[in-house]
Design a protein around this motif. Sequence first.
Motif, short mmCIF file in Angstrom:
data_model
loop_
_atom_site.label_atom_id
_atom_site.label_comp_id
_atom_site.label_asym_id
_atom_site.label_seq_id
_atom_site.Cartn_x
_atom_site.Cartn_y
_atom_site.Cartn_z
N VAL A 45 17.39 -64.77 -15.63
CA VAL A 45 18.50 -64.14 -16.35
C VAL A 45 19.47 -63.51 -15.37
O VAL A 45 19.13 -63.21 -14.23
CB VAL A 45 18.00 -63.06 -17.33
N ASP A 47 21.75 -60.03 -15.27
CA ASP A 47 21.84 -58.77 -16.00
C ASP A 47 23.28 -58.29 -16.08
O ASP A 47 24.20 -58.96 -15.59
CB ASP A 47 20.89 -57.71 -15.42
N PRO A 71 15.99 -55.21 -14.79
CA PRO A 71 17.37 -55.61 -15.07
C PRO A 71 18.06 -54.63 -16.01
O PRO A 71 17.42 -53.93 -16.79
CB PRO A 71 17.20 -56.97 -15.74
N TRP A 73 20.36 -54.18 -19.18
CA TRP A 73 20.71 -54.94 -20.38
C TRP A 73 22.18 -54.85 -20.68
O TRP A 73 22.80 -53.86 -20.32
CB TRP A 73 19.92 -54.41 -21.56
N LEU A 75 21.12 -59.00 -21.15
CA LEU A 75 20.73 -60.07 -20.25
C LEU A 75 21.28 -61.40 -20.75
O LEU A 75 21.34 -61.64 -21.95
CB LEU A 75 19.19 -60.17 -20.20
N THR A 94 19.31 -58.57 -26.52
CA THR A 94 19.38 -57.46 -25.56
C THR A 94 20.69 -56.68 -25.60
O THR A 94 20.93 -55.84 -24.74
CB THR A 94 19.14 -57.97 -24.12
#
Length: 117
Positions: A45, A47, A71, A73, A75, A94
């Motif tokens: 992913v 972020d 990470p 959010w 994502l 997210t």
Amino acid sequence: MLRHGQSFDPELDDQGCVLYPGGQEPMELGLLFRPYAFMEAGDEVADADGATWRFAHPWSWRSPQGQSGVPVWPLALRTRGGRRVEGEPVVSATVGGSHEGEEDTWRGLTGAEPVAP
């Protein structure tokens, strides 16, 4: 399986207990909460800060450079199963919340600390 209120200890070889589904003891199991239910092991992913992260399991995130952390959010899913992803199945999950929120929900249900092995 660990008892309610017991956190995983990666230093211990023998911890918790084992369930025997074919045993004589009656049991009922039900999923209360799956942290990061929208993710699969190996997902990559981006972020909110533009950093890239690889998901191993809910409490273990790694950057391609081997850095640990969490990470920010929301994502955006880049790859799943090594393939580029069409659409944004993770962004909508997210938009609200955070990694800390997933941890807090876990703590509330288990009475334990989330620990990465």
